[in-house]
Design an enzyme around this catalytic site. Structure first.
Site, PDB file in Angstrom:
ATOM      1  N   HIS A 123      18.606 -17.730  21.399  1.00 46.84           N
ATOM      2  CA  HIS A 123      18.757 -16.286  21.246  1.00 46.84           C
ATOM      3  C   HIS A 123      19.573 -16.073  19.980  1.00 46.84           C
ATOM      4  O   HIS A 123      20.768 -16.373  19.929  1.00 46.84           O
ATOM      5  CB  HIS A 123      19.436 -15.684  22.476  1.00 46.84           C
ATOM      6  N   GLU A 173      23.014 -18.312  20.136  1.00 46.90           N
ATOM      7  CA  GLU A 173      23.156 -19.033  21.395  1.00 46.90           C
ATOM      8  C   GLU A 173      21.948 -19.943  21.625  1.00 46.90           C
ATOM      9  O   GLU A 173      20.840 -19.462  21.859  1.00 46.90           O
ATOM     10  CB  GLU A 173      23.279 -18.068  22.572  1.00 46.90           C
ATOM     11  N   HIS A 211      31.925 -10.010  35.601  1.00 49.02           N
ATOM     12  CA  HIS A 211      31.466 -11.317  35.130  1.00 49.02           C
ATOM     13  C   HIS A 211      32.256 -11.661  33.868  1.00 49.02           C
ATOM     14  O   HIS A 211      32.188 -10.948  32.868  1.00 49.02           O
ATOM     15  CB  HIS A 211      29.963 -11.264  34.824  1.00 49.02           C
ATOM     16  N   HIS A 265      19.112 -10.424  25.100  1.00 50.09           N
ATOM     17  CA  HIS A 265      18.728 -11.407  26.108  1.00 50.09           C
ATOM     18  C   HIS A 265      19.483 -11.096  27.394  1.00 50.09           C
ATOM     19  O   HIS A 265      20.369 -10.245  27.413  1.00 50.09           O
ATOM     20  CB  HIS A 265      19.024 -12.835  25.633  1.00 50.09           C
ATOM     21  N   HIS A 295      22.891  -8.835  27.028  1.00 45.21           N
ATOM     22  CA  HIS A 295      23.797  -9.136  25.921  1.00 45.21           C
ATOM     23  C   HIS A 295      23.081  -9.055  24.581  1.00 45.21           C
ATOM     24  O   HIS A 295      21.919  -9.436  24.459  1.00 45.21           O
ATOM     25  CB  HIS A 295      24.345 -10.562  26.120  1.00 45.21           C
TER      26      HIS A 295
END
EC number: 1.13.11.5
Length: 445
Positions: free
Chosen positions: A365, A341, A292, A371, A335
């Site tokens: 976050h 974020e 990803h 998260h 993460h």
């Protein structure tokens, strides 16, 4: 309403005349002794005079009356705008908001300015360093009122309802799945046609830029030609003692009266303009082999800090695309980030959380707060048989990412009454799958 016309190109040196006054731009100079049509010449500077040419931002406006033709500003108490990042104690928890409630027009008329609410932010306006994230909730148009921001640039993301934006440079129609940027000092007024909601990213002291492409090459992500700039349009309208100019200065709102519409610019030229962009034009880059990729590949615009590669703020989207990565957990990974974020949702759903994160809501976050996908998403994505698939069709989530540690306001935590107290529960069902005696997990069927 007739279809509006635009000039194409990000940051271009442009010129425009209202066709009702051909030849209204001076030839060969900026401020002649007498301008064509007896207009006033006025420069709007978006950078210091001595900035390098590559970063120098300014436009010349040729107008019926100069902007200085107003009565003194006075402080006003309107909306929920703040720059006080210490009004509540810090909260490192994962935060999520249900859709922010739009006031009903039958109960109270609220326009763009009176419907502005600061959700979170960081930094110092007076030193031109920082940002704020606002939510706008309105149900009526701005009548004989305009707004300009002395503190920074507004990146506006409408989520519900179209925005017809009058600016000194012309008119823009901005619809959900489009964004616009109104840069520092530019006067604008917004007409709405229904109950309207959206998000704003405000940056202090810097301007938004296209991100560097590096090895991607010369083309990709948000292409410069897809950014649209309004063409000159003016109104010579008298409003005796009745037009209100609202200014956000050092985080406070002030109002001044004048007798004419501020949208009296007959012609202009320069590279400091408002602009809009349709998110459907974003050219997506993604992994076509495995793993990803980091979400920075989805950056539309960035506001750079003085540290190379580190942004005051990035505007990132998660658009419809193909997912083809082999042997890969395809949703966003778990993460902990040195960046903050904030996420919002324009329409549809977000791939990592099917429930609870709704259009018109948001999540934050904070720095180093963990998260990632909820338990249901993890279970499904870990077991699904991989094949090429469409991701995020019919949806558009976005992120405001910042190197600053964002503080949430009192409105965000309490007065909005939209904070989801149960957000943390989406991760509670996560369980251990550890198999100490078997290194190789079974492949999904």
């Amino acid at each position: 309403m007739a279809e509006l016309k635009y000039i194409s190109g990000f940051g271009n040196e442009c010129s425009s005349e209202d066709p009702r006054c051909p030849g209204s731009l001076p030839e060969g100079q900026n401020n002649p002794q007498v301008c064509p049509y007896n207009l006033y010449a006025e420069q709007l500077s978006g950078s210091a005079f001595t900035c390098p040419r590559s970063t120098n931002k300014r436009s010349w406006l040729y107008r019926i009356l100069p902007s200085v033709s107003h009565k003194p500003f006075e402080s006003i108490d309107e909306g929920q705008v703040t720059h006080n990042w210490d009004e509540v104690d810090p909260d490192p928890n994962q935060l999520r908001w249900k859709p922010f409630e739009i006031p009903k027009a039958s109960q109270k008329k609220v326009d763009f300015v009176s419907g502005l609410h600061t959700l979170c932010g960081a930094g110092d306006i007076k030193s031109n360093n920082g940002l704020a994230i606002h939510i706008f909730l309105c149900n009526t148009s701005m009548e004989n009122r305009c707004f300009y921001n002395s503190d920074g640039d507004f990146l506006i993301v409408p989520q519900k309802g179209n925005l017809l934006i009058y600016t000194e440079f012309g008119k823009m129609l901005v619809q959900p799945n489009e964004i616009c940027v109104i840069q520092r000092g530019m006067r604008f007024s917004i007409d709405v046609f229904e109950e309207t909601r959206g998000y704003i990213l405000e940056v202090y002291g810097v301007h938004f830029e296209l991100p560097d492409l590096g090895p991607i090459g010369a083309n990709g992500l948000a292409n410069p030609r897809d950014f649209l700039i309004p063409i000159a349009w003016y109104e010579d309208r008298q409003v005796p003692g009745g037009y209100t100019v609202i200014n956000k200065y050092q985080g406070k709102l002030f109002a001044a009266k004048q007798d004419v519409s501020p949208f009296n610019v007959v012609a202009w030229h320069g590279n400091y303009t408002p602009y809009k962009y349709n998110l459907k034009n974003f050219m997506v880059i993604n992994s076509v082999a495995f793993d990803h990729a980091d979400p920075s590949i989805f950056t539309v615009l960035t506001a750079k800090s003085v540290r190379p590669g580190v942004a005051i703020a990035d505007f990132v989207i998660f658009p419809p695309r193909w997912g083809v990565a082999d042997k890969t957990f395809r949703p966003p990974y778990y993460h902990r980030n040195c960046m903050s974020e904030f996420m919002g949702l324009i329409r549809g759903h977000y791939e990592a959380k099917q429930g609870g994160f709704l259009p018109g809501g948001g999540s934050l976050h904070s720095t180093m707060t963990p998260h990632g996908p909820d338990a249901d998403c993890f279970e499904k994505a870990s077991k699904v048989k991989l094949a090429p698939e469409r991701i995020a069709d019919g949806t558009m989530a976005f992120m405001f990412e910042s190197s600053l540690s964002l503080a949430v306001t009192k409105w965000g935590l309490k007065a909005s009454r939209c904070l989801d107290e149960n957000y943390h529960k989406c991760w509670e069902p996560l369980k251990s799958h550890f198999t100490p005696n078997s290194r190789n997990p079974a492949e999904p069927n």
